[in-house]
Design an enzyme around this catalytic site. Sequence first.
Site, mmCIF file in Angstrom:
data_model
loop_
_atom_site.group_PDB
_atom_site.id
_atom_site.type_symbol
_atom_site.label_atom_id
_atom_site.label_comp_id
_atom_site.label_asym_id
_atom_site.label_seq_id
_atom_site.Cartn_x
_atom_site.Cartn_y
_atom_site.Cartn_z
ATOM 1 N N GLY A 1 47.947 57.189 1.374
ATOM 2 C CA GLY A 1 48.931 58.249 1.218
ATOM 3 C C GLY A 1 50.118 57.745 0.417
ATOM 4 O O GLY A 1 50.632 58.442 -0.448
ATOM 5 N N PHE A 2 50.544 56.511 0.710
ATOM 6 C CA PHE A 2 51.683 55.885 0.020
ATOM 7 C C PHE A 2 52.954 56.715 0.151
ATOM 8 O O PHE A 2 53.876 56.583 -0.656
ATOM 9 C CB PHE A 2 51.378 55.635 -1.464
ATOM 10 C CG PHE A 2 50.085 54.901 -1.711
ATOM 11 C CD1 PHE A 2 49.880 53.648 -1.168
ATOM 12 C CD2 PHE A 2 49.076 55.460 -2.473
ATOM 13 C CE1 PHE A 2 48.695 52.962 -1.384
ATOM 14 C CE2 PHE A 2 47.877 54.791 -2.692
ATOM 15 C CZ PHE A 2 47.692 53.541 -2.152
ATOM 16 N N THR B 1 44.778 41.715 7.208
ATOM 17 C CA THR B 1 45.208 43.014 6.689
ATOM 18 C C THR B 1 46.657 42.960 6.215
ATOM 19 O O THR B 1 47.034 43.686 5.300
ATOM 20 C CB THR B 1 45.038 44.110 7.755
ATOM 21 O OG1 THR B 1 45.571 43.650 8.995
ATOM 22 C CG2 THR B 1 43.580 44.475 7.937
ATOM 23 N N GLN C 1 47.953 44.069 2.548
ATOM 24 C CA GLN C 1 49.021 45.032 2.269
ATOM 25 C C GLN C 1 49.956 44.508 1.190
ATOM 26 O O GLN C 1 50.347 45.233 0.274
ATOM 27 C CB GLN C 1 49.833 45.325 3.542
ATOM 28 C CG GLN C 1 49.146 46.280 4.489
ATOM 29 C CD GLN C 1 48.893 47.612 3.832
ATOM 30 O OE1 GLN C 1 49.810 48.292 3.392
ATOM 31 N NE2 GLN C 1 47.641 47.983 3.735
ATOM 32 N N GLU D 1 55.375 47.914 2.960
ATOM 33 C CA GLU D 1 56.145 48.269 1.773
ATOM 34 C C GLU D 1 56.845 47.125 1.049
ATOM 35 O O GLU D 1 57.051 47.184 -0.150
ATOM 36 C CB GLU D 1 57.184 49.339 2.172
ATOM 37 C CG GLU D 1 56.498 50.671 2.433
ATOM 38 C CD GLU D 1 57.352 51.680 3.159
ATOM 39 O OE1 GLU D 1 57.693 51.422 4.330
ATOM 40 O OE2 GLU D 1 57.676 52.715 2.578
HETATM 41 MO MO1 MOS Z 1 55.603 55.137 3.152
HETATM 42 S S1 MOS Z 1 56.515 55.831 1.467
HETATM 43 O O1 MOS Z 1 56.878 55.410 4.273
HETATM 44 O O2 MOS Z 1 54.276 56.152 3.376
#
Ligand code: MOS
Length: 745
Positions: A249-250, A640, A644, A710
Amino acid sequence: MTETVIGHRTARIDGELKLTGKADYAADHNLPNQVYGYPVPSTIACGKLLGLDLDEARQAPGVIDIVHRGNFPQLQPSDNNPACGAAARLYRSPSTMGEENKVGEVRLPFEDDGIHYEGQYIAMVIADTFEHARAAARLVKARYEVHEAVPGLFYTDDEGEEAGDEAVSRGDPAGAFDAAPVKLDQTYTIAMETHVAMEMHASIAHWEGDRLTIYESTQGVVFQRNALAQIFGIPPEKVTVIAHYIGSGFGSKLFMWPHAVITAVAAQRVGRPVKTVLSRQQNFCNAGNRPASRQHMRIAADRDGKLLSIRHDSYNETSFVDEYTESIGSGTPRVYACDNVSVSQRRVKVNHGTPTSMRAPGEVSGSFALESAMDELAIALDMDPLELRRRNFADRDPSADLPWSGNHLRECWDDASRRFGWDQRNPQVGSMRDGHEIIGWGMADATWEAMRSHCSARVELRADGRVQVACGTQDIGTGTYTIVAQTASELTGVPLERIEVKLGDSMLPAGPLSGGSMATATVMPAVAGATRKAIERLKQLAVAEGAPFAGKEADALEFENGALSDGSQTLSFAELLDKLQRGMAEGEASAAPGEEKDKFSFRSFGAHFVEVRWDPGISRLRVARVVSTIDIGRAINPLTARNQVEGAIVMGMGMGLFEATEYDPAGNIYNNNYADYIVPVHADIPDIEVELLDSPDYNFNEFGARGVGEIGITGMAAAIANAVYHATGKRIRDMPIKIADLMEP
Ligand code: MOS
């Protein structure tokens, strides 16, 4: 001895399901009697919809209904949406973060006859097959009054409006800047980006009376449930949102978009389940983007490199139908020690779809400008760019005036620079060569706030020897299923193969958004609490009258490796439940952040070192090597977690070198597909060497995890641009870097 699974490289427990195609994504579901919706997009970006000619479409094969402004219901007003004035109430979705009903775009579908961006839905065709719906959608004729579009931030002089969301000011930044001996005043721009998750947005809506079930590719089943309940005026218990698996989704799937509302209305009208799968082109228009931005950076230092002033003023685009602010510069007042800092944001309305969060929103854009400016300042000071950063390390959070819970940026610098070989760098531009190629080395810092929300979870120790964990969060591909299983396994001693995890259903105990890199830190404490309660419940059952441990104190029993023991007798929970003729011992718990947030500033830091190679003979630029060290507290699953960071680094290469959603002067996107919207592919991806520091942050939660999704993308575009400068002497302040920029004399 309980085998520790937390902190160990653990393959995804859902890996086999995904590899064998058994994992059910939203569009994989097919309900009895289901029909198909296909949205009709506006072909203009700005103007008025004067009318629709639907006759031809209505007569097309398989068409059942066409939903549009003329027959769309007046949806329930939102009474408790403070963002909506009384007059606007009938025309806006609820959209608040705090009430967990935020939507991607507050304008409800078809609410007025205005066209605010290309691709805005003007109708949806419902037909017996996807192909029939799509074919008929192309027969819908729209009459428009075309107005001149604002095709983007870089095409307008509009100064927009002050957003204020993340505005900061301390000291006297202007005075300190004016008086400083070394200063830099530059503007940086970034093109709009689109998330382009592999899996398309999709909704399947199904009504049973006043109960709505919707399958959606969403990063927030609870948020979408709450928003739909408000919009349709029904209690949240009557809405079920299901998202078992999500193909990324990002950020584009955090908050519900209009297609879901139209699909639910269509299902109500035709009295059958309706499936809508957006096309890639529609995904570009109607499901968010990282807005284009312009940043004015003014930074100043004394001759020793001590920062004296930072002013970071940004502009981002937003749409005419919502007010998205990119929180650019949220890290700027915190990363470096500096007494005089100001940060401001303005948003400018353009004829684009509403922007939304995109991986590390605000910080990615902001860190490009800040970390580029730091590099430029280092050059002005004739100082190594890493040394400049070392001289401005912030011992505590200078903005919150709180101690860091854990700031290991210096270890990140040490580790990554050593592995990269930074001490071999010749600072002279263009001086490092390998055959035809000019080598450039650049670096930048990475940072992301550690966030945590509230969460509930339920755990069942079952008579069949399995443990089931349920939580209304979802796994967007990052490995949440696995860390939930690891948590339950760690606390029960039951191996992962016997732990079953249920996520992605809003009927489960409410869990958080999969966003903001907060899911791990939010979900684990709730799962742990529920596991402990289930074990407690098991002990109570075990000592009850007639039970195997009757007469003992529950507290005196030990629970280890899935078995209860009083020192003489040991029974597995399955044996015990079997003897008791009970199906399960269950526990439910909630967890939320506490007082620690007033005592510490929680933030992760890291450093990227990048090598680029520029071959001027054939004008080829490649990122050849990335070495990064990131501190994320404890890595619950290093496999994982590293994955990421690597993925985020690749996405950062996208911003640095490739990604730009391009509009023509009329406001129409002309690269709305994977062929023309360029993302890094395998051939672009160099050796990426990621190290995660293992520095558990127990102030944040009992597992010491701060989240990891992130941070890896922050700073990457700057590290690339800084390396490109070192190779070529060209300072590129406009992302993405274009080969033509480097060819200019
Ligand atoms: Mo992330 S931009 O909080 O899915």
